[in-house]
Design an enzyme around this catalytic site. Sequence first.
Site, PDB file in Angstrom:
ATOM      1  N   HIS A 123       0.811  -1.217   0.000  1.00 35.65           N
ATOM      2  CA  HIS A 123       0.000   0.000   0.000  1.00 35.65           C
ATOM      3  C   HIS A 123       0.848   1.272   0.000  1.00 35.65           C
ATOM      4  O   HIS A 123       0.342   2.344  -0.332  1.00 35.65           O
ATOM      5  CB  HIS A 123      -0.953   0.001   1.200  1.00 35.65           C
ATOM      6  CG  HIS A 123      -0.276   0.164   2.529  1.00 35.65           C
ATOM      7  ND1 HIS A 123       0.282  -0.898   3.221  1.00 35.65           N
ATOM      8  CD2 HIS A 123      -0.066   1.269   3.301  1.00 35.65           C
ATOM      9  CE1 HIS A 123       0.793  -0.458   4.357  1.00 35.65           C
ATOM     10  NE2 HIS A 123       0.600   0.853   4.435  1.00 35.65           N
ATOM     11  N   HIS A 187       3.217   9.622  13.095  1.00 37.02           N
ATOM     12  CA  HIS A 187       2.416   8.481  13.554  1.00 37.02           C
ATOM     13  C   HIS A 187       3.369   7.375  14.001  1.00 37.02           C
ATOM     14  O   HIS A 187       4.545   7.361  13.633  1.00 37.02           O
ATOM     15  CB  HIS A 187       1.431   7.977  12.504  1.00 37.02           C
ATOM     16  CG  HIS A 187       2.024   7.428  11.248  1.00 37.02           C
ATOM     17  ND1 HIS A 187       2.711   8.195  10.322  1.00 37.02           N
ATOM     18  CD2 HIS A 187       1.999   6.178  10.720  1.00 37.02           C
ATOM     19  CE1 HIS A 187       3.071   7.456   9.299  1.00 37.02           C
ATOM     20  NE2 HIS A 187       2.666   6.218   9.520  1.00 37.02           N
TER      21      HIS A 187
END
Length: 326
Positions: A123, A187
């Site tokens: 991804h 993140h």
Amino acid sequence: MINQENTSQNGQGYLACVPHVPLVTVQGRQANRDFWEVYDERVREFKEFDPELVIVFGGDHYDGIHLNLMPQFVVGQIATALNDCGGYPGRLDIPRDVASAAAAHLVERDFDVATSYAMEVDHGFSNVLHHFLGELDAKPVLPVHINTIADPRPTFRRCRQIGAEIGRFARTLNKRVAFLGSGGLSHQTDFIFPQYDTAPTDVVRDYIVSGGKRGTLSREKWMADIGTGMDKLSGQLLDGSFHASWINEDWDKEFLTALTGGDLTVFDTWTDADVLKAAGYGGSEIRQWIAAVAAAQEFDDRSTLTVDFYSPNTTLAVGVGIVHAR
């Protein structure tokens, strides 16, 4: 759009930097309408621009590249996208003449890049390509992998340098070229994608080294488990029972200000340790953005970068930004 006039020196260019977090696929668009409105506008511009070549800077998440051999940079020659969480399977349309010329150009200028004729991407590439292209093979694509997952990672200086050199190479093609940077801002990912010495079990350690070719954890099970975990995380984010405390809004804004300030050499003094501490392991993905912006600026130094969207308060568990150049 960076340059509207097609000249003998180079063609037209377009740049967009966007997140590839799997939750943009797991969650419905209604969860983050403001984000998708801006993203869709970038896609609309991209399609109107109609690039002849797309150069995408992305990374892997122990799906296609593993610790048995972890290159810092890979220029894909032939590539297929895996069916991982947040990703879209299919074959990329890589023009062999362009890909081989790009690799040769870099090696001749002292960039010791790896090449792959059986590249598998996840991804980190296919999420962005899907949203911009629709079908992964809809446009000729040159994928450039940058290691952001495993110690040691390339310096931010080297990412800027290789991006700039790819931009110089792109100038020789006299094509309309789109540059895409794929990744998130702050993140945390180390609890999902550990380092060799921090793997929670020998089973996980065997997998991140071999990719399922030894041990009891197969690649299919690895990807399925991540999908299950993402579904659970998404539900908790949507119902408010979990807050992504690792998002560092101040750091994200500092990065975006530096990125759009016009002088990417400011990143030459940034260290991996400082970024990991301030922005988490996922913050390492700013390397893809730095390289993409450097490429676009070298392709046409008249480019002007704009921060189109930033929010620390989405349900995507990352500091979400969108940057483009026109």
